[in-house]
Design a protein around this motif. Structure first.
Motif, short mmCIF file in Angstrom:
data_model
loop_
_atom_site.label_atom_id
_atom_site.label_comp_id
_atom_site.label_asym_id
_atom_site.label_seq_id
_atom_site.Cartn_x
_atom_site.Cartn_y
_atom_site.Cartn_z
N LEU A 1 2.70 -4.08 0.85
CA LEU A 1 3.48 -4.33 -0.84
C LEU A 1 2.32 -4.33 -1.66
O LEU A 1 2.60 -3.51 -2.76
N LEU A 2 0.99 -4.74 -1.63
CA LEU A 2 0.16 -4.83 -2.83
C LEU A 2 -0.43 -3.44 -3.05
O LEU A 2 -0.62 -2.94 -4.29
N ASN A 3 -0.67 -2.70 -1.67
CA ASN A 3 -0.84 -1.15 -2.03
C ASN A 3 -0.13 -0.36 -2.83
O ASN A 3 -0.50 0.34 -3.61
N GLY A 4 1.04 -0.75 -2.41
CA GLY A 4 2.30 0.22 -3.16
C GLY A 4 2.44 -0.25 -4.40
O GLY A 4 2.48 0.61 -5.10
N VAL A 5 2.40 -1.30 -4.74
CA VAL A 5 2.47 -1.92 -6.36
C VAL A 5 1.49 -1.53 -6.96
O VAL A 5 1.67 -1.23 -8.10
N LEU A 6 -0.10 -1.40 -6.45
CA LEU A 6 -0.98 -0.94 -7.30
C LEU A 6 -0.95 0.63 -7.78
O LEU A 6 -1.19 0.74 -8.72
N PHE A 7 -0.40 1.19 -6.55
CA PHE A 7 -0.40 2.63 -7.04
C PHE A 7 0.77 3.10 -8.03
O PHE A 7 0.77 3.63 -9.09
N VAL A 8 2.07 1.96 -7.77
CA VAL A 8 3.05 2.24 -8.97
C VAL A 8 2.70 1.79 -10.29
O VAL A 8 2.93 2.33 -11.26
N LEU A 9 1.95 0.64 -10.27
CA LEU A 9 1.49 0.22 -11.77
C LEU A 9 0.33 1.15 -12.08
O LEU A 9 0.53 1.28 -13.45
N VAL A 10 -0.34 1.87 -11.58
CA VAL A 10 -1.24 2.82 -12.14
C VAL A 10 -0.47 3.97 -12.71
O VAL A 10 -0.82 4.43 -13.58
N LEU B 1 -15.66 13.10 5.48
CA LEU B 1 -16.21 12.04 4.87
C LEU B 1 -16.49 12.22 3.52
O LEU B 1 -16.20 11.43 2.53
N ALA B 2 -17.04 13.55 3.11
CA ALA B 2 -17.32 14.03 1.90
C ALA B 2 -15.67 14.06 1.01
O ALA B 2 -15.72 14.04 -0.14
N TRP B 3 -14.67 14.56 1.66
CA TRP B 3 -13.51 14.86 1.28
C TRP B 3 -12.61 13.34 0.95
O TRP B 3 -11.61 13.38 0.06
N ALA B 4 -13.07 12.14 1.48
CA ALA B 4 -12.15 10.92 1.36
C ALA B 4 -12.74 10.19 0.11
O ALA B 4 -13.28 9.10 0.23
N GLY B 5 -12.77 10.91 -1.20
CA GLY B 5 -13.26 10.19 -2.30
C GLY B 5 -12.33 9.94 -3.34
O GLY B 5 -12.50 9.96 -4.53
N MET B 6 -11.02 9.17 -2.78
CA MET B 6 -9.86 9.29 -3.81
C MET B 6 -10.46 7.94 -4.53
O MET B 6 -10.90 6.86 -4.08
N ARG B 7 -9.93 7.85 -5.87
CA ARG B 7 -9.83 6.77 -6.78
C ARG B 7 -8.79 6.07 -6.97
O ARG B 7 -7.75 6.61 -6.86
N GLY B 8 -8.76 4.82 -7.48
CA GLY B 8 -7.56 4.11 -7.64
C GLY B 8 -7.34 3.12 -8.76
O GLY B 8 -8.41 3.34 -9.54
N ALA B 9 -6.72 1.99 -8.36
CA ALA B 9 -6.42 0.82 -9.35
C ALA B 9 -7.60 0.08 -9.75
O ALA B 9 -7.74 -0.35 -10.74
N LEU C 1 3.07 9.95 -3.95
CA LEU C 1 4.43 9.86 -4.39
C LEU C 1 4.66 8.42 -5.05
O LEU C 1 5.21 8.64 -6.17
N LEU C 2 4.01 7.34 -4.64
CA LEU C 2 3.93 5.99 -5.37
C LEU C 2 3.49 6.15 -6.87
O LEU C 2 4.11 5.81 -7.69
N LEU C 3 2.54 6.90 -7.09
CA LEU C 3 1.84 7.30 -8.37
C LEU C 3 2.94 7.98 -9.23
O LEU C 3 3.24 7.78 -10.55
#
Length: 519
Positions: A269-278, A345-353, A31-33
């Motif tokens: 806040l840093l986590n949220g801001v990163l997703f929004v910036l991405v 474990l195999a499913w938790a492969g999210m990519r991000g900022a 949702l942040l993205l």
């Protein structure tokens, strides 16, 4: 548009999207993205670009430090082999798999390897947002993997970019030496910074100074490592682990509570801001795509995204079984998990900022000044893969965890029972000497001693189910006490509003009635 307007807009988006996600029980990162994409489409914000230095020098050290500081060093040692394999071997396998697919779809090997290095690491913020729904061992493995694989990927990216821009052939021997140098140098610098700061912390008595030093520490560890061209990631992680091990003996509990409260708000806040910036970079990545058509880039991005997810799935369903053939020790057999429990474990492969920042660091020109072809496509593919992994893996991970049918994690309750027993015994042994220093009535002293004996006896003989039941009772008691404190605080505020008490008196009572966690 000023920086203040951008900051205000992003913070409002973080708070609004987080509230909406929690209210509707939706994936917060996704949702942040999406909120960031909407902001990036507005005329006022459509030209905002995310500098890779902001992510790598401002966001990354702080997020790594807090995640490592709250990670158990004992659990890391226990799962060290799995963590090392995932943070190095899995990164290399993913990078090679992505490079092979990109090459098959028309990309030259140098730019294909750059794309593979960009998309190889999982994101610490994305993993932290969803990992807490798993048992402690799984959480430790995922969090530590996401802490360390950034260092592996950034070294691999540096080598790949050098080969791409200079035209020199890729060398595995040179790359292996760079890995060794980067990891050893980063760990040494991080440990050295922590050991230098430990005596400083020992002599600090002011809470604000402790908190200020805590804020500065990740950057003090990261920047020298980067200046010496070794892993700043590993420097921050090592510094945090050493500091976390020594912290309880150096820092008073009230100072730790203050620092913990600060870091919890800051990382949120840093986590949220990163997703929004991405998310804000998504429209810009589409506009900047000129080397190939949007349809071609989308097809390649979908294939690469499937490769990223598939490589991780293949790893977790092959490598652990190969390790089992080699290591047949009884201790390792007791730690094995089944295929159903391995899927989260195999499913938790999210990519991000981190992946986006890595893509943005790719230079626009080669060493001889020629424009670097397909850089725009790499950035677009990276943004799409980030979106796909967050959209597909994040929201479905809770269902995957439920399907795994993990047994209730009783280790923490058993450890707490052991701690209660040991602490009660120690307190009983010291009670007579301490009683001589304080004018406590004999009846009160006997009551304290009796409570300690009960704690030692009940913790000594209780079963695992009883330990879990006692933990629930403790949590319920704490919740009740907190509610009663809220009732008292509301009554206190009523007295202040009626001008019966002064504001300073109310502030003092509020400080006394603030619940504090045990040291």
């Amino acid at each position: 548009m000023t920086g203040l307007e951008l900051m205000a807009g992003v913070l409002v988006a973080v708070l609004l999207m987080t509230w909406l996600a929690r209210r509707l029980h939706l994936s917060e990162p996704l949702l942040l993205l999406g909120g960031g994409v909407l902001i990036g489409l507005t005329p006022h914000f459509d030209r905002v670009s995310l500098s890779p230095d902001v992510v790598l020098l401002l966001f990354l050290p702080a997020l790594l430090y807090w995640e490592a500081l709250t990670t158990s060093l004992r659990e890391i040692r226990t799962n060290f082999r799995s963590i090392v394999l995932q943070s190095t071997g899995l990164v290399l396998v993913t990078a090679v798999a992505v490079a092979a697919v990109a090459h098959a779809l028309g990309y030259a090997w140098p730019i294909a390897f750059v794309l593979g290095a960009v998309l190889a690491p999982t994101d610490v913020a994305a993993v932290a947002a969803v990992a807490d729904i798993m048992p402690r061992r799984m959480v430790t493995m995922l969090r530590t993997e996401s802490l360390l694989n950034d260092g592996t990927a950034l070294v691999l990216l540096a080598v790949s970019v050098e080969a791409l821009t200079t035209g020199e052939p890729f060398s595995w021997s040179v790359t292996a030496w760079r890995f060794l140098e980067s990891y050893a140098g980063g760990a040494a610098i991080g440990a050295a910074i922590a050991l230098v700061l430990i005596p400083v912390r020992r002599h600090l008595k002011d809470h604000s100074l402790h908190s200020g030093l805590s804020v500065a520490t990740p950057f003090v560890a990261f920047l020298p490592a980067e200046a010496l061209h070794v892993s700043g990631v590993l420097a921050v992680v090592t510094c945090a682990l050493v500091t976390g091990r020594a912290g309880p003996r150096l820092i008073r509990s009230d100072a730790r509570l203050e620092a913990t409260a600060f870091w919890e708000v800051t990382t949120f806040l840093l986590n949220g801001v990163l997703f929004v910036l991405v998310g804000m970079q998504t429209p810009a990545a589409v506009r900047a795509l000129t080397s190939i058509s949007l349809l071609q880039a989308t097809v390649i991005a979908a294939a690469v995204g499937a490769t990223v997810i598939g490589a991780r799935m293949a790893w977790f369903y092959t490598v652990p079984y190969l390790v089992r053939l080699v290591d047949r020790r009884s201790r390792q057999r007791r730690r094995r998990i089944g295929a159903r429990q391995r899927l989260p474990l195999a499913w938790a492969g999210m990519r991000g900022a981190i992946s986006l920042a890595a893509a943005l660091t790719i230079p626009a020109t080669t060493a001889d000044g020629q424009p670097l072809a397909q850089r725009d496509a790499v950035i677009f593919i990276t943004v799409v893969v980030i979106t796909v992994t967050l959209a597909v893996l994040g929201p479905t991970l809770p269902a995957v965890v439920r399907r795994a049918r993990f047994t209730e994690d009783s280790d923490e309750a058993e450890e707490e029972a052991f701690a209660v027993r040991q602490l009660a015994r120690t307190a009983l042994a010291e009670l007579p000497a301490l009683a001589d220093r304080f004018p406590v009535p004999e009846a009160t002293l006997a009551h304290i001693a009796n409570d300690l004996r009960k704690q030692a006896a009940s913790a000594c003989h209780e079963t695992t189910d009883q330990a879990l039941s006692r933990e629930r009772q403790i949590n319920a008691t704490y919740a009740l006490t907190t509610e009663l404190l809220d009732v008292k605080r509301a009554a206190l505020n009523d007295l202040r509003d009626q001008a019966v008490l002064t504001t300073s008196c109310c502030a003092g009572c509020n400080a006394i009635w603030t619940p504090r966690s045990n040291d």
